[in-house]
Design a protein around this motif. Structure first.
Motif, PDB file in Angstrom:
ATOM      1  N   VAL A  78      12.883   9.369  -1.647  1.00 46.00           N
ATOM      2  CA  VAL A  78      12.691   8.762  -0.322  1.00 46.00           C
ATOM      3  C   VAL A  78      11.470   9.359   0.361  1.00 46.00           C
ATOM      4  O   VAL A  78      10.670   8.636   0.965  1.00 46.00           O
ATOM      5  N   VAL A  79      11.298  10.666   0.263  1.00 48.26           N
ATOM      6  CA  VAL A  79      10.108  11.303   0.840  1.00 48.26           C
ATOM      7  C   VAL A  79       8.846  10.788   0.158  1.00 48.26           C
ATOM      8  O   VAL A  79       7.837  10.517   0.812  1.00 48.26           O
ATOM      9  N   ASN A  80       8.896  10.620  -1.162  1.00 52.20           N
ATOM     10  CA  ASN A  80       7.757  10.085  -1.907  1.00 52.20           C
ATOM     11  C   ASN A  80       7.422   8.666  -1.460  1.00 52.20           C
ATOM     12  O   ASN A  80       6.249   8.320  -1.280  1.00 52.20           O
ATOM     13  N   LEU A  81       8.435   7.819  -1.262  1.00 53.47           N
ATOM     14  CA  LEU A  81       8.202   6.455  -0.789  1.00 53.47           C
ATOM     15  C   LEU A  81       7.584   6.449   0.602  1.00 53.47           C
ATOM     16  O   LEU A  81       6.684   5.649   0.900  1.00 53.47           O
ATOM     17  N   LEU A  82       8.056   7.331   1.476  1.00 51.00           N
ATOM     18  CA  LEU A  82       7.497   7.402   2.825  1.00 51.00           C
ATOM     19  C   LEU A  82       6.050   7.893   2.810  1.00 51.00           C
ATOM     20  O   LEU A  82       5.209   7.401   3.560  1.00 51.00           O
ATOM     21  N   ARG A  83       5.749   8.849   1.949  1.00 52.82           N
ATOM     22  CA  ARG A  83       4.368   9.335   1.847  1.00 52.82           C
ATOM     23  C   ARG A  83       3.426   8.241   1.341  1.00 52.82           C
ATOM     24  O   ARG A  83       2.310   8.101   1.817  1.00 52.82           O
TER      25      ARG A  83
END
Length: 107
Positions: free
Chosen positions: A46-51
Motif C-alpha cells: 500500500v505504501v508502494n502504491l501511494l508513493r
C-alpha cells in the motif's frame, strides 16, 4: 427519479452510482488480495502504491486550477515524461548524483 435542488442550484448525483463504484473497487482489491496470497493489501505494498501515485496526484492538483479556469494544457504529461527521461539518463548512464541531476533535468 427527480432530485431536489439546493439553494445554490446544484443537483445531487445519485448515490447508487458511487456505491457501485465502491463495490467494484472492493471486488478488485479482494481479487488481487486472493490471487497474490495476501501480499496486495500488505502495508508495504500500500505504501508502494501511494508513493507511485504521488507524482500523478501532485500534477493533478497543480493542473486543476488551469483546467477549471478554462485553459487546457495537455503538455504537462509530455514534459514530465521528458524531464524524467533526462533525469534517468543523467543518473544511470552518466553517474550523476541526485542533487545535481534533478536541477539539471528541470533546467
Amino acid at each position: 427519479m427527480t432530485l431536489p435542488h439546493s439553494s445554490s442550484g446544484y443537483t445531487q448525483k445519485p448515490t447508487w452510482r458511487w456505491l457501485i463504484l465502491a463495490g467494484v473497487l472492493v471486488l478488485i482489491c479482494l481479487f488481487f488480495h486472493l490471487t497474490t496470497g495476501g501480499v496486495f493489501l500488505s502495508a508495504g505494498n500500500v505504501v508502494n502504491l501511494l508513493r507511485q501515485s504521488a507524482i500523478v496526484a501532485i500534477l493533478a492538483i497543480g493542473l486543476l486550477p488551469v483546467i477549471v479556469s478554462g485553459n487546457i494544457d495537455l503538455s504537462v504529461g509530455s514534459l514530465v515524461a521528458f524531464t524524467g527521461g533526462i533525469a534517468a539518463v543523467l543518473l544511470w548512464e552518466k553517474g550523476w548524483p541526485v542533487w545535481a541531476a534533478a536541477p539539471a533535468a528541470l533546467a
